[in-house]
Design an enzyme around this catalytic site. Structure first.
Site, PDB file in Angstrom:
ATOM      1  N   LYS A  25      35.185  35.637  38.643  1.00 15.18           N
ATOM      2  CA  LYS A  25      36.360  34.766  38.628  1.00 15.18           C
ATOM      3  C   LYS A  25      35.981  33.387  39.152  1.00 15.18           C
ATOM      4  CE  LYS A  25      41.297  35.247  39.600  1.00 15.18           C
ATOM      5  NZ  LYS A  25      42.312  36.107  40.248  1.00 15.18           N
ATOM      6  N   CYS A  28      43.145  36.929  35.240  1.00 18.41           N
ATOM      7  CA  CYS A  28      44.424  36.492  35.784  1.00 18.41           C
ATOM      8  C   CYS A  28      44.652  35.002  35.529  1.00 18.41           C
ATOM      9  CB  CYS A  28      44.505  36.864  37.261  1.00 18.41           C
ATOM     10  SG  CYS A  28      46.200  37.057  37.869  1.00 18.41           S
ATOM     11  N   GLU A  58      42.367  43.906  36.442  1.00 18.39           N
ATOM     12  CA  GLU A  58      41.689  43.153  37.490  1.00 18.39           C
ATOM     13  C   GLU A  58      41.522  44.024  38.735  1.00 18.39           C
ATOM     14  OE1 GLU A  58      42.367  38.974  40.024  1.00 18.39           O
ATOM     15  OE2 GLU A  58      43.986  39.783  38.790  1.00 18.39           O
TER      16      GLU A  58
END
EC number: 3.5.5.1
Length: 360
Positions: A161, A195, A70
């Protein structure tokens, strides 16, 4: 699973196809590498140079797929509060935070842009599928994104995201349903969540619904409990899970005069490990194939037996024979959500379509 021709627009050049396509069931293995390494913080050109060295090394091992952590390009702002938090000071701590954001913004990249072009060239040069975590900027908003590239040196598309976590919401914008791709490739169907998005059951289900087979999970979470999540997803989705995290020490970030680790209470020493990694590769049956690694920067590599996907689905196919759509179902809004739209542009598009339809 053929590659589709590159178009003139921004649409992906590898199709998102119907389920039951995916990996060639006659194929044997795919060699995959997850990269565990630190960003060169605030220095995007140097980070790109480092990325190329790591890709070259992975390709030297015969890897066909390389997955980065990430925010590898642009950096994960570990320890920074950007001036936010509870304070009774007469001065405004957010003033300093604005300066920090300006530097962080400068390290981000535009998509598409010159850095994306260079990453595509790396994928083509070393003949790998590349999954890269970046900090993307559009206008003056930043997004935590994952970019996808193929071995022909083409940028395929991105995932933004959907839900930044905690303080991330101050510095990153929110993605929408228009960037949740799963690409059908000669290696299998590849997609990614970032994540703690991986903790969102419905978002995972959207990827399962697209038939994901190689599930990439770039992350910043190095806690041991993260491994439980990765194992669960591999079992739940009947897919390979590749989780890449950074390994970094305090000295991998700018010095205290330029960058403060406010969230740690006191300034750590230069050699203090601020992210220990934990990158891992897990099979569809929950077997750990490589990692987790907590020892330092590393390339974690494993051979993925694609036949294992079919064997795992015999017992449990979460969106197939184990689904109960008459009881439980999911609707995904995959349309882009724009803050500003112009009716004149929509009218022109409608007129053009009408004229094209009317032509013999």
């Amino acid at each position: 699973m053929a590659l589709v021709p590159s178009g003139s627009g921004s649409a992906p050049v590898i199709a998102e196809v119907e389920m039951n396509g995916g990996a060639d069931q006659g194929a044997t293995t795919v060699r995959a590498t997850v990269v565990q390494a630190s960003t060169v913080f605030y220095d995007t050109p140097a980070t790109l140079d480092k990325a190329e060295r790591l890709i070259a090394e992975a390709a030297g091992y015969g890897s066909q797929l390389v997955v980065f952590p990430e925010a590898f390009i642009g950096g994960y702002p570990r320890g920074s509060t950007f001036g936010f938090g509870i304070s009774i000071s007469l001065t405004n701590p957010k003033d300093k935070g604005k300066g920090e954001f300006q530097k962080y913004y400068a390290a981000s990249i535009e998509v598409p842009g010159p850095e994306v072009t260079r990453l595509a060239a790396m994928a083509g040069k070393y003949k790998v599928f590349l999954v890269m975590g970046v900090i993307e900027r559009e206008g003056y908003t930043l997004y935590c994104s994952v970019l996808f590239f193929d071995p022909l040196g083409r940028y395929l598309g991105k995932h933004r995201k959907l839900m930044p976590t905690a303080l991330e919401r101050i510095i990153w914008g929110f993605g929408d349903g228009s960037t949740i791709p799963v690409y059908d490739t000669p290696l299998g169907k590849i997609g990614a969540l970032i994540c703690w998005e991986n903790k969102m059951p419905l978002l995972r289900t959207a990827l399962y619904g697209k038939g994901i087979e190689i599930y990439c999970a770039p992350t910043a979470d190095s806690r041991p409990v993260w491994q439980a999540s990765m194992t669960h997803i591999a079992l739940e989705g009947g897919c390979f899970v590749l989780s890449a995290n950074q390994f970094c020490r305090r000295k991998d970030y700018p010095p205290p005069s330029e960058y403060a680790f406010a969230s740690l209470g006191e300034e750590p020493s230069p050699d203090t490990v601020v992210c220990p990694g934990g990158s891992v590769i897990i099979s569809p049956t929950g077997e750990v194939l490589a990692g987790p690694n907590y020892d330092g920067e590393a390339l974690i590599t494993a051979d993925l037996d694609l036949g294992e996907i079919v064997r795992a689905k015999f017992d449990f196919d979460v969106v197939g024979h184990y689904a109960r759509p008459e009881v439980l179902s999911l609707v995904v809004n995959d349309k882009p959500h724009l803050p500003v739209s112009f009716t004149s542009a929509a009218e022109k598009t409608s007129i053009a379509k009408s004229e094209a339809t009317a032509k013999p």
